[in-house]
Structures are given as structure tokens and as C-alpha cells.
Design an enzyme around this catalytic site. Structure first.
Site, mmCIF file in Angstrom:
data_model
loop_
_atom_site.group_PDB
_atom_site.id
_atom_site.type_symbol
_atom_site.label_atom_id
_atom_site.label_comp_id
_atom_site.label_asym_id
_atom_site.label_seq_id
_atom_site.Cartn_x
_atom_site.Cartn_y
_atom_site.Cartn_z
ATOM 1 N N ASP A 1 0.855 -1.182 0.000
ATOM 2 C CA ASP A 1 0.000 0.000 0.000
ATOM 3 C C ASP A 1 0.889 1.229 0.000
ATOM 4 O O ASP A 1 1.579 1.502 0.976
ATOM 5 C CB ASP A 1 -0.895 -0.018 1.245
ATOM 6 C CG ASP A 1 -1.737 1.241 1.399
ATOM 7 O OD1 ASP A 1 -1.719 2.098 0.491
ATOM 8 O OD2 ASP A 1 -2.419 1.368 2.438
ATOM 9 N N HIS B 1 -3.614 11.528 -9.740
ATOM 10 C CA HIS B 1 -4.894 12.208 -9.973
ATOM 11 C C HIS B 1 -6.058 11.528 -9.253
ATOM 12 O O HIS B 1 -7.134 12.094 -9.160
ATOM 13 C CB HIS B 1 -5.170 12.366 -11.472
ATOM 14 C CG HIS B 1 -5.597 11.131 -12.179
ATOM 15 N ND1 HIS B 1 -6.217 11.159 -13.408
ATOM 16 C CD2 HIS B 1 -5.493 9.815 -11.862
ATOM 17 C CE1 HIS B 1 -6.474 9.934 -13.816
ATOM 18 N NE2 HIS B 1 -6.044 9.112 -12.893
#
Length: 334
Positions: free
Chosen positions: A210, A231
Site C-alpha cells: 500500500d 490524480h
């Protein structure tokens, strides 16, 4: 309406059923198990959109653009269409005004969880999303290997690299490079097959993890590649991801290469060499708002994120052949 027309065409396999020769709508309907008159109407709508061509009344062939909806062809965007016309991607858009009013992510209110949490709970949808992201990477994968000086590095880690499509293209073109794909276990699900297909299993490792967790980005590479990731995230999380990349780089000579659209300071005033995309990136920006809470960014935005993460932007160049993407290179700050 156009998007849902494409969705129906993909679900009914219209392009696939027509194949390489012109076929009557009645025959397409019979193979699809659908109403002939309605298939004719759908086919004419697809022809109006430039995906089919009607040669004679009720007889259609597939245009070069329409071939993108055939899953058997290289470069197909079928999975991309399936995912981004699915209610999981469109329902939050019904609350765009709420997101604009509050700044909150509409998806979370509609589905009771965040977008990526929802994917994790639905493995079939997650697999479709991963396939869609792989398809969407095709143009960048073709353009990137010759657009950047990868030869000055020894190893590259694709952070959030999914099934490895982008990194496989880079490693294939640069046989002196080693590599690693870093993503969640769900994101890496298709990566072994990609690496095996390109003969890269000996040169590329898979690293589950992660990238928001401290110390998560694996060390060992002097270049971190990060495409269409930032984004998806608000500024604080984006800075965290970049900081973790910075911490994993060697102290001298390491680089982060961000592959994303770079918005101009004023709409319609792209610098010379930067292709426009008829406003698609601004729609993507709103999609980030309603579905995931991220955003598209200007050069100044990327410079701010990188600066806060201990990086300094050294160049921003258009990725020729893969508009609207640009390459944002960042180095470790002194």
C-alpha cells in the site's frame, strides 16, 4: 446517451458479431438474441457515431474506430467501456452538483464506501477495472519507452503499476534495465501473465503493498515511474505517495517520473508541443471529484506536491503520441 449506446453495443457484442465483413442487422440480432428492429436502430446510432458504416439499408460494417469495441483485437477498449459506463462509475455523476457545492466525494455517499474500497469488496468488478486500466495504458506504453532516457538508470519501479503493461513496454525496449511492479495484491492480479507474455519474469519482480503506508514503497530502484495514480488522490495523499517514493530512492541521482495530463494555467492555452484533448481532461477532473476525491493538475500544482515531498520538478514534456499525457520528472531536493 452516446456512452450508453456504446455500453449496449459492448454488452450485445455488436462489433464482434459483425466481424470483418458487412452483415444485415437481422443476422446480428439473431446471433445476439435481440429484437431485429431494435438492433437496426442501435446499429444506425452506432453508424451516426462513426463506429459502424451502413452500406445498404440495414447492412453494416465496422469502421476502424468501431474496431476498438472488438475484444479480440489488439488495442481493444471493450473493458474500458464496460467499466466507465457501469453504474459504479456513473451513479455518482448524478450528484455532481452536490460535489461542486460541498467539495465532497459523491461516490462515498451513494455507495457507503470509497471507490477503491468498493472495488476490493467486488473481485469481478476489480478485475474488470484492472483490465480497463491496462487498456487505457496502451498508447502511453507504446510512446513512453522512446520518449525518456531510461538508459541512465539501472532499475525502475512502477508505483501503482497494475498488471505491468507500462513497465513491460519499458523493459522490453531497454534490455539493460531491471524492474519491479508495486501495487496492491488486487492490482497485481494480472501482472504474472503480463510478465510471462513478454518474457520478463527473470527481470521484473512483483511487490504487493500500500503506497500510502509508511516505508511501503520498495527500495532498490533509481527510478520510480508513477502513471495515472496521483490524480486519484487529494493533495495530502498525493504528497504522501511522492514522499514515500522519495524515501525509497537512492540519495544521489534518483528520479520520479510522473505520467499524467498537465493542465494549462488558462483553458485552451497549452504550451507549444502539448496536445489538447477537446476538454476530456477537464471532464476527467470532474470524474475525480465525484468518484474518488482526486484531481487533474497544472505544472504549478505538481511543483507544489513534489516540493512538499522533498522533490524538485526538473522538466515537464508532452508524451508525443499519447495525448494528453505529459512526463513530469522530479529529482530529490538538496
Amino acid at each position: 446517451m452516446a456512452a450508453q449506446t456504446l455500453r449496449a453495443a459492448v454488452r450485445l457484442r455488436v462489433v464482434e458479431l459483425i466481424g470483418d465483413t458487412a452483415r444485415p442487422a437481422d443476422d446480428i440480432a439473431a446471433d445476439a438474441g435481440a429484437d431485429p428492429r431494435s438492433v437496426l436502430r442501435l446499429s444506425r446510432a452506432l453508424a451516426g457515431l462513426g463506429l459502424l458504416r451502413e452500406h445498404a439499408p440495414g447492412t453494416f460494417s465496422v469502421t476502424p474506430t468501431g474496431m476498438l469495441l472488438d475484444p479480440r483485437r489488439p488495442g481493444s477498449l471493450t473493458a474500458f467501456v464496460r467499466v466507465f459506463t457501469d453504474p459504479v462509475a456513473t451513479r455518482a455523476w448524478e450528484r455532481l452538483d452536490d460535489s461542486v457545492r460541498t467539495g465532497d466525494v459523491a461516490f462515498d455517499a451513494v455507495f457507503g464506501t470509497d471507490f477503491f474500497g468498493h472495488l476490493a469488496r467486488h473481485p469481478e468488478l476489480s478485475a474488470a477495472f484492472n483490465s480497463a486500466m491496462s487498456q487505457a495504458t496502451g498508447a502511453a506504453a507504446a510512446a513512453l519507452p522512446s520518449a525518456y532516457d531510461f538508459g541512465r538508470f539501472t532499475s525502475v519501479t512502477d508505483v501503482g503499476g497494475g498488471d505491468g503493461t507500462l513497465l513491460a513496454a519499458v523493459l522490453t525496449a531497454h534490455p539493460g534495465l531491471a524492474g519491479a511492479v508495486f501495487d496492491t495484491a488486487e492490482g497485481l492480479a494480472g501482472a504474472p501473465a503480463t510478465l510471462e507474455r513478454h518474457g520478463l519474469t527473470g527481470r521484473c519482480t512483483l511487490q504487493p503493498g500500500d503506497f500510502l503506508a509508511p516505508g511501503s514503497v520498495p527500495k532498490g530502484s533509481d527510478l520510480h515511474l508513477i502513471k495515472s495514480v496521483l490524480h486519484n488522490w487529494a493533495d495530502e495523499q498525493a504528497v504522501t505517495i511522492l514522499r514515500h517514493c522519495r524515501e525509497a530512492l537512492p540519495p544521489d541521482g534518483g528520479r520520479v517520473l510522473i505520467v499524467e495530463p498537465v493542465l494549462p494555467d488558462v483553458v485552451g492555452t497549452h504550451p507549444e508541443g502539448h496536445a489538447t484533448d477537446a476538454g476530456i481532461t477537464y471532464l476527467s477532473d470532474l470524474n475525480m471529484l465525484v468518484n474518488v476525491g482526486g484531481r487533474e493538475r497544472t505544472r504549478a500544482d505538481f511543483e507544489d506536491l513534489c516540493g512538499r515531498a522533498g522533490l524538485s520538478v526538473t522538466s515537464v514534456t508532452p508524451l508525443t503520441g499519447a495525448a494528453p499525457f505529459s512526463l513530469v520528472e522530479a529529482a530529490a531536493s538538496a
